[in-house]
Motif scaffolding. Structure first.
Motif, PDB file in Angstrom:
ATOM      1  N   GLU A  80       1.270  -2.140   7.695  1.00  0.00           N
ATOM      2  CA  GLU A  80       1.115  -3.552   7.335  1.00  0.00           C
ATOM      3  C   GLU A  80       0.404  -3.708   5.995  1.00  0.00           C
ATOM      4  O   GLU A  80       0.765  -4.559   5.182  1.00  0.00           O
ATOM      5  CB  GLU A  80       0.365  -4.281   8.444  1.00  0.00           C
ATOM      6  N   ALA A  81      -0.606  -2.881   5.758  1.00  0.00           N
ATOM      7  CA  ALA A  81      -1.272  -2.900   4.462  1.00  0.00           C
ATOM      8  C   ALA A  81      -0.284  -2.542   3.365  1.00  0.00           C
ATOM      9  O   ALA A  81      -0.269  -3.147   2.286  1.00  0.00           O
ATOM     10  CB  ALA A  81      -2.457  -1.926   4.460  1.00  0.00           C
ATOM     11  N   GLN A  82       0.565  -1.565   3.659  1.00  0.00           N
ATOM     12  CA  GLN A  82       1.603  -1.156   2.708  1.00  0.00           C
ATOM     13  C   GLN A  82       2.526  -2.321   2.389  1.00  0.00           C
ATOM     14  O   GLN A  82       2.865  -2.579   1.222  1.00  0.00           O
ATOM     15  CB  GLN A  82       2.401  -0.003   3.293  1.00  0.00           C
ATOM     16  N   ALA A  83       2.945  -3.065   3.428  1.00  0.00           N
ATOM     17  CA  ALA A  83       3.854  -4.186   3.227  1.00  0.00           C
ATOM     18  C   ALA A  83       3.180  -5.306   2.433  1.00  0.00           C
ATOM     19  O   ALA A  83       3.796  -5.915   1.550  1.00  0.00           O
ATOM     20  CB  ALA A  83       4.323  -4.721   4.576  1.00  0.00           C
ATOM     21  N   LEU A  84       1.917  -5.565   2.715  1.00  0.00           N
ATOM     22  CA  LEU A  84       1.200  -6.624   2.012  1.00  0.00           C
ATOM     23  C   LEU A  84       0.998  -6.294   0.539  1.00  0.00           C
ATOM     24  O   LEU A  84       0.976  -7.186  -0.310  1.00  0.00           O
ATOM     25  CB  LEU A  84      -0.166  -6.869   2.679  1.00  0.00           C
ATOM     26  N   LEU A  85       0.861  -5.022   0.244  1.00  0.00           N
ATOM     27  CA  LEU A  85       0.606  -4.600  -1.136  1.00  0.00           C
ATOM     28  C   LEU A  85       1.875  -4.138  -1.853  1.00  0.00           C
ATOM     29  O   LEU A  85       1.809  -3.807  -3.033  1.00  0.00           O
ATOM     30  CB  LEU A  85      -0.409  -3.447  -1.144  1.00  0.00           C
ATOM     31  N   ALA A  86       3.006  -4.132  -1.116  1.00  0.00           N
ATOM     32  CA  ALA A  86       4.237  -3.547  -1.663  1.00  0.00           C
ATOM     33  C   ALA A  86       3.937  -2.148  -2.180  1.00  0.00           C
ATOM     34  O   ALA A  86       4.369  -1.744  -3.270  1.00  0.00           O
ATOM     35  CB  ALA A  86       4.814  -4.423  -2.768  1.00  0.00           C
ATOM     36  N   ALA A  87       3.173  -1.400  -1.385  1.00  0.00           N
ATOM     37  CA  ALA A  87       2.715  -0.069  -1.789  1.00  0.00           C
ATOM     38  C   ALA A  87       3.765   0.981  -1.469  1.00  0.00           C
ATOM     39  O   ALA A  87       4.764   0.729  -0.796  1.00  0.00           O
ATOM     40  CB  ALA A  87       1.402   0.275  -1.074  1.00  0.00           C
ATOM     41  N   ARG A  88       3.511   2.164  -1.918  1.00  0.00           N
ATOM     42  CA  ARG A  88       4.427   3.266  -1.679  1.00  0.00           C
ATOM     43  C   ARG A  88       4.314   3.739  -0.225  1.00  0.00           C
ATOM     44  O   ARG A  88       3.265   3.611   0.394  1.00  0.00           O
ATOM     45  CB  ARG A  88       4.076   4.432  -2.615  1.00  0.00           C
ATOM     46  N   PRO A  89       5.374   4.342   0.311  1.00  0.00           N
ATOM     47  CA  PRO A  89       5.325   4.848   1.685  1.00  0.00           C
ATOM     48  C   PRO A  89       4.231   5.879   1.913  1.00  0.00           C
ATOM     49  O   PRO A  89       3.809   6.085   3.042  1.00  0.00           O
ATOM     50  CB  PRO A  89       6.720   5.470   1.880  1.00  0.00           C
ATOM     51  N   GLU A  90       3.768   6.526   0.832  1.00  0.00           N
ATOM     52  CA  GLU A  90       2.737   7.552   0.989  1.00  0.00           C
ATOM     53  C   GLU A  90       1.413   6.993   1.494  1.00  0.00           C
ATOM     54  O   GLU A  90       0.491   7.754   1.768  1.00  0.00           O
ATOM     55  CB  GLU A  90       2.483   8.270  -0.357  1.00  0.00           C
ATOM     56  N   LEU A  91       1.307   5.670   1.643  1.00  0.00           N
ATOM     57  CA  LEU A  91       0.054   5.071   2.106  1.00  0.00           C
ATOM     58  C   LEU A  91      -0.376   5.655   3.445  1.00  0.00           C
ATOM     59  O   LEU A  91      -1.566   5.794   3.716  1.00  0.00           O
ATOM     60  CB  LEU A  91       0.218   3.551   2.235  1.00  0.00           C
ATOM     61  N   ASN A  92       0.561   6.018   4.318  1.00  0.00           N
ATOM     62  CA  ASN A  92       0.218   6.542   5.632  1.00  0.00           C
ATOM     63  C   ASN A  92      -0.537   7.864   5.556  1.00  0.00           C
ATOM     64  O   ASN A  92      -1.203   8.255   6.508  1.00  0.00           O
ATOM     65  CB  ASN A  92       1.479   6.733   6.485  1.00  0.00           C
ATOM     66  N   THR A  93      -0.415   8.563   4.431  1.00  0.00           N
ATOM     67  CA  THR A  93      -1.144   9.814   4.261  1.00  0.00           C
ATOM     68  C   THR A  93      -2.111   9.708   3.089  1.00  0.00           C
ATOM     69  O   THR A  93      -2.472  10.709   2.481  1.00  0.00           O
ATOM     70  CB  THR A  93      -0.166  10.979   4.042  1.00  0.00           C
ATOM     71  N   ALA A  94      -2.539   8.493   2.784  1.00  0.00           N
ATOM     72  CA  ALA A  94      -3.433   8.281   1.644  1.00  0.00           C
ATOM     73  C   ALA A  94      -4.805   8.904   1.892  1.00  0.00           C
ATOM     74  O   ALA A  94      -5.262   9.008   3.025  1.00  0.00           O
ATOM     75  CB  ALA A  94      -3.582   6.784   1.371  1.00  0.00           C
ATOM     76  N   SER A  95      -5.459   9.296   0.817  1.00  0.00           N
ATOM     77  CA  SER A  95      -6.812   9.826   0.914  1.00  0.00           C
ATOM     78  C   SER A  95      -7.779   8.691   1.201  1.00  0.00           C
ATOM     79  O   SER A  95      -7.433   7.502   1.129  1.00  0.00           O
ATOM     80  CB  SER A  95      -7.195  10.502  -0.403  1.00  0.00           C
ATOM     81  N   ALA A  96      -9.022   9.065   1.515  1.00  0.00           N
ATOM     82  CA  ALA A  96     -10.050   8.055   1.754  1.00  0.00           C
ATOM     83  C   ALA A  96     -10.242   7.188   0.522  1.00  0.00           C
ATOM     84  O   ALA A  96     -10.414   5.963   0.629  1.00  0.00           O
ATOM     85  CB  ALA A  96     -11.362   8.745   2.134  1.00  0.00           C
ATOM     86  N   GLU A  97     -10.190   7.800  -0.653  1.00  0.00           N
ATOM     87  CA  GLU A  97     -10.363   7.044  -1.900  1.00  0.00           C
ATOM     88  C   GLU A  97      -9.216   6.050  -2.098  1.00  0.00           C
ATOM     89  O   GLU A  97      -9.429   4.907  -2.511  1.00  0.00           O
ATOM     90  CB  GLU A  97     -10.444   8.007  -3.092  1.00  0.00           C
ATOM     91  N   ASP A  98      -7.998   6.487  -1.775  1.00  0.00           N
ATOM     92  CA  ASP A  98      -6.843   5.598  -1.912  1.00  0.00           C
ATOM     93  C   ASP A  98      -6.928   4.423  -0.944  1.00  0.00           C
ATOM     94  O   ASP A  98      -6.642   3.276  -1.305  1.00  0.00           O
ATOM     95  CB  ASP A  98      -5.542   6.375  -1.651  1.00  0.00           C
ATOM     96  N   THR A  99      -7.324   4.701   0.299  1.00  0.00           N
ATOM     97  CA  THR A  99      -7.419   3.642   1.294  1.00  0.00           C
ATOM     98  C   THR A  99      -8.500   2.642   0.916  1.00  0.00           C
ATOM     99  O   THR A  99      -8.325   1.428   1.068  1.00  0.00           O
ATOM    100  CB  THR A  99      -7.700   4.235   2.686  1.00  0.00           C
ATOM    101  N   ALA A 100      -9.618   3.147   0.396  1.00  0.00           N
ATOM    102  CA  ALA A 100     -10.680   2.247  -0.074  1.00  0.00           C
ATOM    103  C   ALA A 100     -10.162   1.365  -1.202  1.00  0.00           C
ATOM    104  O   ALA A 100     -10.489   0.169  -1.270  1.00  0.00           O
ATOM    105  CB  ALA A 100     -11.889   3.060  -0.534  1.00  0.00           C
TER     106      ALA A 100
END
Length: 273
Positions: A145-165
């Motif tokens: 859902e965060a990915q959809a809201l941000l139109a982010a890349r699919p790699e969000l599911n394996t994002a690092s802690a820094e990326d998620t922050a």
């Protein structure tokens, strides 16, 4: 002698005929965590543990009537918002939130069910971002859902802690007071949620539980956050209390035998002891 205050939570969401998510999960979670639940139903769904077979939206006029009935009589402390379905419903709910000004608003941007069924029309995302997210004290998207809201890349599911922050920071830019990105979709032995608010970044970690019975986890977590806010907990503490509750509800989920697919968590595990 005056009666003690009853913490009251209004759930605004869709009905799950299978009883595991949506309004039904919210009522169970709010009740199990010590608050009183009332409701505004935004849609009817025909679903079970294996998926969603139909959705029937509730008209905007009737949603407005439900809000009026509740707020004209009941002293709501917190509002939890779940499934909305389409842009018109989002606008209707946003108008009601602006009108009645509840103390707390917890927004779970329900876009996809545990089964993978889409529950929010794609063209409604922009309306959610512009109309409703700025009214929320906390939004609780999972990683997709965060990915959809941000139109982010699919790699969000394996994002690092820094990326998620960083994603939390981006979502905070939409105008809400705080963001909780849930880490249940992470491919790791530990599930870590990231919360960003005025007090800074905080993480909530818990061991992953090997069970398929996770239907309604997002609804349950957001509803229980609203419940603890209604009881007077500060946001960070309300999230911690809700995390402890959902963790135990998942741990006890296999004690239930509900359906043939992804069953619900055990909302009333304490009472069953």
């Amino acid at each position: 002698m005056s009666q003690p205050h009853t913490p009251i939570v209004l759930s605004v969401a869709g009905s799950d005929s299978g009883g595991g998510a949506g309004i039904q999960a919210d009522i169970k979670a709010i009740s199990a965590t010590g608050s009183y639940a009332c409701t505004v139903i935004t849609a009817l769904t025909a679903q079970n543990t294996r998926g969603v077979s139909g959705v029937m939206p509730v008209t905007g006029a009737f949603i407005e009537q439900q809000f009026e009935s509740v707020f004209s009589d009941i002293a709501v402390d917190a509002v939890k918002i779940g499934m909305l379905g389409d842009a018109d419903t989002i606008r209707t709910v946003a108008a009601a939130i602006r009108k009645y000004q509840p103390k707390y608003v917890v927004l779970d941007p329900v876009m996809v069910a545990t089964s993978g069924d889409v529950l929010l029309a794609k063209d409604a995302t922009d309306t959610l971002i512009s109309e409703l997210i700025p009214l929320a004290d906390v939004i609780t998207p999972n990683l997709p859902e965060a990915q959809a809201l941000l139109a982010a890349r699919p790699e969000l599911n394996t994002a690092s802690a820094e990326d998620t922050a960083a994603h939390c920071e981006q979502l905070l830019g939409y105008g809400c007071k705080s963001v909780l990105i849930k880490g249940g979709h992470q491919a790791a032995d530990t599930s870590t949620d990231f919360w960003l608010g005025a007090q800074g970044l905080r993480t909530y970690s818990s061991p992953r539980i090997d069970t398929q019975n996770t239907h309604g986890t997002g609804c349950t977590l957001s509803a229980s956050i609203a419940s603890f806010l209604a009881q007077g907990y500060a946001m960070a503490d309300a999230i911690q209390q809700a995390k402890d509750y959902i963790q135990a509800a998942i741990e006890h989920a296999d004690e239930l035998r509900i359906g043939e697919g992804s069953g619900p968590v055990h909302h009333f595990y304490r009472q069953a002891r």
